[in-house]
Design a protein around this motif. Structure first.
Motif, PDB file in Angstrom:
ATOM      1  N   UNK A 189       0.948  -1.072   0.173  1.00  0.00           N
ATOM      2  CA  UNK A 189       0.279  -0.446   0.234  1.00  0.00           C
ATOM      3  C   UNK A 189       0.809   1.630  -0.168  1.00  0.00           C
ATOM      4  N   UNK A 190       1.672   1.345   0.195  1.00  0.00           N
ATOM      5  CA  UNK A 190       2.841   2.695   1.178  1.00  0.00           C
ATOM      6  C   UNK A 190       4.528   2.058  -0.184  1.00  0.00           C
ATOM      7  N   UNK A 191       5.086   2.838  -0.196  1.00  0.00           N
ATOM      8  CA  UNK A 191       6.573   3.099  -0.848  1.00  0.00           C
ATOM      9  C   UNK A 191       7.409   3.861   0.492  1.00  0.00           C
ATOM     10  N   UNK A 192       8.563   3.124   0.158  1.00  0.00           N
ATOM     11  CA  UNK A 192       9.905   3.681   1.288  1.00  0.00           C
ATOM     12  C   UNK A 192       9.542   4.600   1.305  1.00  0.00           C
ATOM     13  N   UNK A 193       9.095   5.569   2.527  1.00  0.00           N
ATOM     14  CA  UNK A 193       9.646   6.981   2.936  1.00  0.00           C
ATOM     15  C   UNK A 193      10.604   7.728   1.795  1.00  0.00           C
ATOM     16  N   UNK A 194      12.353   6.348   2.319  1.00  0.00           N
ATOM     17  CA  UNK A 194      13.172   7.072   1.043  1.00  0.00           C
ATOM     18  C   UNK A 194      13.250   6.316  -0.013  1.00  0.00           C
ATOM     19  N   UNK A 195      13.231   6.321  -1.124  1.00  0.00           N
ATOM     20  CA  UNK A 195      13.616   5.297  -1.945  1.00  0.00           C
ATOM     21  C   UNK A 195      13.697   6.480  -3.021  1.00  0.00           C
TER      22      UNK A 195
END
Length: 225
Positions: A189-195
């Motif tokens: 449901x979400x991507x990493x905060x630091x991608x």
């Protein structure tokens, strides 16, 4: 996690700048002038580059002077972080860091091959206190047992986790130099905060994911599927 600075010797610094400019399409004369400027700078101070800028070029230029010097440094780090320690990983915050090079404190790093990393995922036997740096393409598809990944992960290659339908937790910080495939990761449901991705050439496949929230400062690559 702080983006480390890697110190290069004079030869490696010129090698890095030359190949980076070549990759960016610089004209030969301009490139020569920039390399000459680097030589002058290195004569008076150390030449340092952010680690992620190096690994983004590592695959393409792995036979160059700068890549070999970087690999040597990483191999030294890998040996040191794997040395036996009397401290428990969970004793205190200080155990999350180790002195790797003089005047450079970094999070514990473990440099491993893609095959070794896949075995860690299969056994669910990895530490949350390590930053895993994986050399090679990680292909781990159609694995119903995979629900999460290590907290800090760098993949020098592609990351293919397609059909991992129970994957819900991605690393806090994820760096990939190649493409990412999350196709049919239906629980994601979400991507990493630091991608961190290669904005010029990377592709990311989010087809059939349930992404509801993107990171605040997310800059998409040229192609999102």
């Amino acid at each position: 996690m702080e983006n480390k600075m890697i110190t290069f010797s004079m030869q490696a610094a010129v090698s890095y700048v030359w190949n980076k400019n070549k990759s960016d399409g610089e004209f030969t004369i301009t490139n020569l002038l920039k390399c000459a400027k680097v030589l002058i700078c290195v004569a008076f101070k150390k030449y340092q580059v952010k680690e992620f800028e190096i690994i983004a070029m590592y695959d393409k230029y792995h036979d160059t002077v700068f890549a070999k010097e970087y690999k040597k440094q990483m191999d030294e780090w890998s040996i040191k972080v794997q040395q036996p320690s009397t401290k428990s990983n969970d004793v205190d915050d200080q155990s999350h860091e180790t002195e790797i090079l003089p005047s450079l404190k970094v999070k514990k790093q473990l440099v491993i091959s893609a095959d070794s990393f896949k075995k860690l995922l299969e056994s669910n036997d990895y530490s949350t206190n390590f930053h895993y740096i994986v050399r090679g393409n990680v292909i781990y598809t159609d694995k119903t047992s995979l629900t999460r990944l290590p907290k800090y992960l760098t993949v020098i290659g592609n990351l293919d986790l397609s059909n991992c339908i129970y994957l819900t937790d991605l690393p806090i910080e994820l760096r990939v130099t190649g493409d990412i495939d999350f196709f049919r990761c239906t629980s994601l449901e979400k991507l990493p905060e630091f991608l961190y991705l290669n904005q010029l050439s990377a592709k990311i496949n989010l087809n059939e994911c349930q992404i509801k929230r993107f990171p605040k400062n997310f800059i998409p690559p040229l192609m999102i599927v």
